[in-house]
Design a protein around this motif. Sequence first.
Motif: not given
Length: 71
Positions: A11-26
């Motif tokens: 997530x850090x490498x992909x500049x995804x800051x938190x789990x909420x953003x990861x939810x949106x991306x995935x």
Amino acid sequence: MPLENSLRIVMAKKRIDNISELINVTGLSRNALNKLWHNENLESVKLGTLMTICDKLGIPLSELIQYDPEK
């Protein structure tokens, strides 16, 4: 534990800051990501969940999960 999880590093490498953003991306639910996020019960994480994360982030599975039978 023989499984190691690199979700937060990825997530850090992909500049995804938190789990909420990861939810949106995935497009995955918070429940689907919780075990990885909290690094708990990794053996029970569904392969489909791992594959979705890898597909959406453009990474190989080996970058997300490492298995070391010696541990």
